[in-house]
Design an enzyme around this catalytic site. Structure first.
Site: not given
Length: 402
Positions: A343-345, A102
């Site tokens: 995981h911010c992905a 992100n």
């Protein structure tokens, strides 16, 4: 007696740090305490020396040559924002990937929404790898920036960065690399990999404190990349405008000197141990872990099958369990600390088919991870998988990708 703490969340932040890092931070806080570049007395000069050591150390580590080409930021995210917002203008065209964090996805989405920046996001395969041929198909003379993560924080997949760099430059585009999961874990040469801009945190593979980050600028980039923060630099104070020279153009305000003191010590540790040696150590542990996971029924692993194709990041799911439940059991019962979720992905988890199921459980190794840590984790995973006869969250539909 409770189990010993096994920390396997190094992709979030490395722990423990080298002993020299703790000592450097404490010495600065207790004995120095002055701002860097803001005075001519002895302690202020010594504070400046901490900064200089850290800057020169990063430059050596990536083959940057001139240390002034290294700019310090508050984090890897801060560095990526500096590069993205400083480089792009309304209407520019960018090619990026579905494997991004992100920290790249969100700045680009913001510019896409507010300034009409055109963003093309190319797909990755089931292991999280980008095919350079897919990149080439999306390139055009209008492409100003190619933004790519060097190693995935979900699958550990290492991207073919040298080839990506060649393609970007073939079309006259600038290559921005997110090295959050690679710097300190993999040997990096900015020249050999054709990198124009590289951003990374200081607290992950570099083994420094939180609150530190770096951006590398290829010569000439700074003349065209805007600063989006202005203020005091301790130099050219008579001028109303931000200095144009590196690193002052992008380092407005006081630097995090205690953090950079620790970062300088951390880099010197990395140099003494050798990044190649750390890479070998982490690859050995990853191979051992992957081999053990293959023997446990009901465990599904994501990412490249071979440790040589990934950094020490392994995501998995256990049949019958939600990832958050697995992470909670690992901590509460076995004192093993990992990360669960997206995981911010989010785009990568969508590609893996895990976005709607709570993501994955991620184990990430570091310079101080041991074989015992890996073996204890395998035993814990086997125990959890064996207890899934009465599933808590229903049977997982995730399929193996390696």
């Amino acid at each position: 007696m409770s189990p010993r703490r096994i920390y396997l969340d190094n992709a979030a932040t490395s722990w423990p740090k080298p002993e020299a890092v703790y000592k450097a931070v404490e010495r600065y806080q207790r004995e120095i305490g002055a701002a860097a570049g803001r005075g001519s007395y002895a302690e202020a000069l010594e504070a400046g020396q901490f900064v200089d050591r850290a800057r020169a150390g990063v430059a050596r580590l990536i083959g940057a040559g001139d240390p002034r080409r290294i700019v310090f930021t508050n984090s890897g995210t801060d560095g990526l924002n500096l590069a993205i917002h400083g480089w792009l203008e309304p209407g520019d065209r960018v090619v990026t990937t579905a494997a991004e964090h992100n920290s790249v996805l969100r700045p680009l989405s913001e510019l896409e929404r507010r300034q009409g920046v055109r963003v093309k996001r190319i797909a990755c395969d089931a292991a999280g790898r980008v095919d350079p041929d897919d990149l080439r198909k999306e390139m055009s003379p209008e492409t100003k920036l190619v933004a790519v993560v060097h190693a995935s924080n979900v699958t550990g997949a290492i991207q073919p960065l040298a080839e990506i760099g060649r393609i970007a430059h073939e079309y006259g585009a600038t290559l921005l690399v997110d090295a959050a999961q690679s710097l300190g874990h993999l040997p990096i040469s900015v020249d050999e990999l054709s990198i124009d801009l590289l951003a990374a945190p200081g607290h992950k593979g570099l083994l420094g404190p939180l609150g530190t980050g770096i951006v590398y600028f290829r010569p000439g980039i700074e003349s065209r990349l805007k600063s989006f923060r202005q203020g005091g630099t301790g130099t050219r104070s008579e001028e109303h405008w931000q200095p144009e020279s590196l690193p002052d153009k992008y380092e407005a305000g006081n630097l995090n000197v205690p953090g950079l003191a620790g970062l300088a010590a951390a880099i010197e540790f990395l140099e003494s141990r050798g990044v190649s040696s750390i890479r070998q150590h982490e690859s050995f542990l990853t191979d051992r872990f992957l081999g053990g996971l293959r023997q446990i029924p009901g465990v599904y692993v994501f990412g490249p099958a071979q440790a040589a194709d990934r950094v020490g990041v392994v995501s998995l799911r256990i049949d019958g369990y939600d990832p958050q439940e697995v992470a909670a059991v690992l901590d509460a019962t076995y004192r093993i600390q990992v990360r669960s979720g997206l995981h911010c992905a989010p785009l990568l988890h969508k590609a893996l088919g895990t976005a709607d199921g709570g993501g994955t459980v991620r184990f990430s190794f570091g310079a101080f991870t041991s074989e015992d840590d890996v073996d204890a984790s395998l035993a814990a995973i086997a125990g959890i998988a064996a207890s899934a006869a009465a599933p808590i969250s229903g049977k997982s539909s995730v399929k193996p990708t390696s």
